[in-house]
Motif scaffolding. Structure first.
Motif, PDB file in Angstrom:
ATOM      1  N   ASP A 269      -3.380  34.758 -15.843  1.00  0.00           N
ATOM      2  CA  ASP A 269      -2.829  33.554 -15.851  1.00  0.00           C
ATOM      3  C   ASP A 269      -2.318  33.250 -14.336  1.00  0.00           C
ATOM      4  O   ASP A 269      -2.628  32.222 -13.621  1.00  0.00           O
ATOM      5  CB  ASP A 269      -1.911  33.275 -16.928  1.00  0.00           C
TER       6      ASP A 269
ATOM      7  N   LEU B 225     -12.972  30.992 -28.672  1.00  0.00           N
ATOM      8  CA  LEU B 225     -12.324  29.651 -27.933  1.00  0.00           C
ATOM      9  C   LEU B 225     -13.514  29.060 -27.162  1.00  0.00           C
ATOM     10  O   LEU B 225     -14.011  29.780 -26.135  1.00  0.00           O
ATOM     11  CB  LEU B 225     -11.345  30.089 -27.031  1.00  0.00           C
TER      12      LEU B 225
ATOM     13  N   VAL C  60     -16.040  26.987 -24.816  1.00  0.00           N
ATOM     14  CA  VAL C  60     -15.898  26.286 -23.506  1.00  0.00           C
ATOM     15  C   VAL C  60     -17.325  25.846 -23.375  1.00  0.00           C
ATOM     16  O   VAL C  60     -18.291  26.589 -22.908  1.00  0.00           O
ATOM     17  CB  VAL C  60     -15.513  27.026 -22.321  1.00  0.00           C
TER      18      VAL C  60
ATOM     19  N   LEU D 111      -3.193  30.922 -28.205  1.00  0.00           N
ATOM     20  CA  LEU D 111      -2.019  30.065 -28.129  1.00  0.00           C
ATOM     21  C   LEU D 111      -1.959  29.066 -29.298  1.00  0.00           C
ATOM     22  O   LEU D 111      -2.999  28.736 -30.053  1.00  0.00           O
ATOM     23  CB  LEU D 111      -2.292  29.079 -26.970  1.00  0.00           C
TER      24      LEU D 111
ATOM     25  N   ILE E 245     -11.525  34.914 -15.477  1.00  0.00           N
ATOM     26  CA  ILE E 245     -10.662  33.798 -15.639  1.00  0.00           C
ATOM     27  C   ILE E 245      -9.350  34.039 -16.600  1.00  0.00           C
ATOM     28  O   ILE E 245      -8.177  33.877 -16.036  1.00  0.00           O
ATOM     29  CB  ILE E 245     -11.453  32.599 -15.958  1.00  0.00           C
TER      30      ILE E 245
ATOM     31  N   THR F 227     -14.286  26.234 -13.272  1.00  0.00           N
ATOM     32  CA  THR F 227     -13.601  27.387 -13.366  1.00  0.00           C
ATOM     33  C   THR F 227     -11.975  26.977 -13.778  1.00  0.00           C
ATOM     34  O   THR F 227     -11.359  27.464 -14.636  1.00  0.00           O
ATOM     35  CB  THR F 227     -13.415  28.159 -12.113  1.00  0.00           C
TER      36      THR F 227
ATOM     37  N   ILE G  25     -11.855  25.681 -17.177  1.00  0.00           N
ATOM     38  CA  ILE G  25     -11.940  27.142 -18.130  1.00  0.00           C
ATOM     39  C   ILE G  25     -10.502  27.520 -18.318  1.00  0.00           C
ATOM     40  O   ILE G  25      -9.871  27.772 -19.156  1.00  0.00           O
ATOM     41  CB  ILE G  25     -12.614  28.176 -17.837  1.00  0.00           C
ATOM     42  N   LYS G  26      -9.780  27.650 -17.065  1.00  0.00           N
ATOM     43  CA  LYS G  26      -8.266  27.994 -16.981  1.00  0.00           C
ATOM     44  C   LYS G  26      -7.415  27.116 -17.727  1.00  0.00           C
ATOM     45  O   LYS G  26      -6.783  27.518 -18.293  1.00  0.00           O
ATOM     46  CB  LYS G  26      -7.951  27.769 -15.415  1.00  0.00           C
TER      47      LYS G  26
ATOM     48  N   ILE H 284      -8.301  25.269 -20.514  1.00  0.00           N
ATOM     49  CA  ILE H 284      -8.542  25.586 -21.737  1.00  0.00           C
ATOM     50  C   ILE H 284      -7.756  26.726 -22.220  1.00  0.00           C
ATOM     51  O   ILE H 284      -7.307  26.938 -23.245  1.00  0.00           O
ATOM     52  CB  ILE H 284     -10.050  25.614 -21.940  1.00  0.00           C
ATOM     53  N   LEU H 285      -7.949  27.911 -21.355  1.00  0.00           N
ATOM     54  CA  LEU H 285      -7.300  29.120 -21.835  1.00  0.00           C
ATOM     55  C   LEU H 285      -5.637  28.904 -21.657  1.00  0.00           C
ATOM     56  O   LEU H 285      -5.004  29.628 -22.339  1.00  0.00           O
ATOM     57  CB  LEU H 285      -7.673  30.222 -20.696  1.00  0.00           C
ATOM     58  N   LYS H 286      -5.205  27.959 -20.946  1.00  0.00           N
ATOM     59  CA  LYS H 286      -3.739  27.618 -20.982  1.00  0.00           C
ATOM     60  C   LYS H 286      -3.380  26.660 -22.125  1.00  0.00           C
ATOM     61  O   LYS H 286      -2.443  26.145 -22.315  1.00  0.00           O
ATOM     62  CB  LYS H 286      -3.174  26.872 -19.712  1.00  0.00           C
TER      63      LYS H 286
ATOM     64  N   LYS I 210     -10.763  16.854 -24.540  1.00  0.00           N
ATOM     65  CA  LYS I 210      -9.951  16.356 -25.732  1.00  0.00           C
ATOM     66  C   LYS I 210      -9.258  15.059 -25.393  1.00  0.00           C
ATOM     67  O   LYS I 210      -8.738  14.433 -26.071  1.00  0.00           O
ATOM     68  CB  LYS I 210      -9.230  17.433 -26.420  1.00  0.00           C
TER      69      LYS I 210
ATOM     70  N   LEU J 203       2.640  23.042 -14.770  1.00  0.00           N
ATOM     71  CA  LEU J 203       1.521  23.706 -14.265  1.00  0.00           C
ATOM     72  C   LEU J 203       1.372  23.213 -12.921  1.00  0.00           C
ATOM     73  O   LEU J 203       1.031  23.969 -11.920  1.00  0.00           O
ATOM     74  CB  LEU J 203       0.287  23.326 -15.170  1.00  0.00           C
TER      75      LEU J 203
END
Lengths: 370, 66
Positions: free
Chosen positions: A147, A256, A258, A282, A357, B26, B29-30, B32-34, B40, B58
């Protein structure tokens, strides 16, 4: 030929390093990446590999199995040597004490990259630089580190979590002639040739959705899906009994999504009615139930597609999830999988998770060079 | 005022990607991962303060001005 691969499963480190050196022959090596079974003493492995290749960057990590051109191996060391025509520059930084929390070590590593390359990492061209990350596979710190890496740069860092042959005791990353545990290794490279990332997971998404409505993030545990006990909701989605749920984990993880591409989250075990995962999920995340596809056919197709897209591929570093390796073992397909990479110089390892990522599971995530 | 979240997400992606479609995807995607899925949120999405706070934090970490 800009890279050369070698492997050895001789009895001791001295014989192994001699064997590797012989296989590399007169190759003009600028950098060595290696993956070593955890059966070898970590401190000696690190010291001996560095001593063998003297003053060039030598780095790697422990594995849960090794991959080399055309083969999947165990109890071996695999190595790839790169010459100056493929790697123009590299800087390796080690972030230690991951268990202390925080991400200051990552910030420090990036400050060092800036010094080395004389350019802020945030302004570096994504087509000219790429990173490799190798991280202690038992640290539980992958999400936090990735992250922060993602916050600090637009460059892609790809890699995996070090393994220890499924003992789950201790894993190591190797650099500077030392073995580091509780650490992450970040290698920022400036290749001279085109590169790309190939991520494939050999799963397709089903219609069933599971929303993580109650989670224990630090413990990578889902307590409730869809406001029901996690095991109950998962079993309903799969269409099996709660008692049988864990038997479906390997072939029916969750993803998840994408777009159409899943970022796989693999269930590890049931604790009470909770499900512990191999990576973080999460709260409020919507996940799709996944179904395993033919891993051999899928990987072959993904590689062919990438070859067509790039014109050719001259080298592959394959970060391959241990869960995929276990599935291949169970289906007696290890040789078939290795054969996919028989025509392209390849090294890789079976990981405890892949980095691309974020922290992901059950993929083959590869750094490929044209 | 609905739509603030979409505006914030668009600004983060725009500032960070600087016109690069590859970097923009990219960053998506970051996000979404967060835990923030850009797809949405629309111009009509209600201003959920929890998500707005998360995006502000952020932006601070990314050293971006929203």
């Amino acid at each position: 030929m800009n890279v050369i691969t070698a492997y050895s499963n001789k009895a001791n480190l001295e014989q192994i390093t001699q064997d590797l050196t012989q296989q590399f022959g007169e190759f003009d090596t600028k950098m060595v990446l290696f993956f070593a079974s955890s059966t070898f003493d970590p401190d000696q492995t690190a010291a001996q590999m560095q001593a063998t290749f003297n003053n060039i960057p030598v780095f790697g990590c422990t594995t849960a199995g090794e991959i080399v051109t055309g083969k999947m191996l165990k109890n071996s060391i695999v190595a790839m040597a790169f010459n100056a025509d493929i790697i123009e520059d590299i800087d390796i930084q080690v972030v230690e004490n991951l268990s202390k929390g925080g991400t200051q070590g990552v910030d420090h590593a990036f400050a060092k990259f800036k010094q080395h390359f004389r350019q802020p990492v945030l302004t570096m061209d994504i087509n000219q630089y790429v990173g490799i990350i190798l991280i202690d596979g038992l640290s539980g710190a992958e999400e936090r580190v990735m992250d922060r890496v993602g916050d600090l740069t637009n460059l892609l860092f790809v890699g995996g979590s070090a393994g220890d042959d499924v003992k789950f005791e201790k894993t190591y990353v190797y650099a500077n002639g030392k073995a580091y545990s509780d650490a992450a290794l970040l290698a920022l490279m400036k290749p001279k040739i085109q590169f790309d990332i190939l991520k494939t997971q050999s799963f397709c998404a089903l219609d069933q959705k599971l929303i993580a409505t109650k989670v224990d993030e630090p413990k990578r545990t889902i307590i409730e899906f869809n406001n029901k006990p996690a095991t109950v909701a998962y079993a309903e989605a799969v269409g099996c009994s709660v008692e049988d749920a864990a038997n479906h984990f390997m072939l029916n993880p969750v993803g998840l999504m994408v777009g159409d591409e899943p970022y796989v989250r693999s269930p590890q075990q049931i604790q009470d009615q909770n499900i512990v995962f191999y990576c973080n999920v999460l709260e409020d995340t919507e996940l799709s139930l996944l179904e395993a596809q033919d891993m051999i056919a899928d990987t072959k197709q993904a590689l062919e597609n990438k070859q067509k897209q790039m014109g050719s591929i001259s080298a592959i570093i394959n970060f391959h999830c241990i869960l995929r390796t276990l599935e291949l073992e169970a289906k007696n397909l290890m040789e078939d999988y290795g054969q996919i990479f028989s025509d392209i110089p390849t090294i890789g390892l079976s990981t405890y998770g892949e980095s691309y990522i974020g922290h992901i599971n059950q993929t083959a995530t590869m750094l490929v060079f044209k | 005022m609905p739509g603030k979240i979409k505006d914030m997400i668009d600004t983060i992606i725009e500032q960070r990607a600087q016109g690069s479609h590859i970097i923009a995807s990219t960053i998506k995607i970051k996000l979404i991962l967060k835990g923030i899925n850009p797809d949405k949120y629309t111009a009509e999405s209600p201003d959920n303060i929890k998500v707005i706070n998360k995006l502000n934090k952020l932006a601070e970490e990314l050293r971006l001005k929203l």
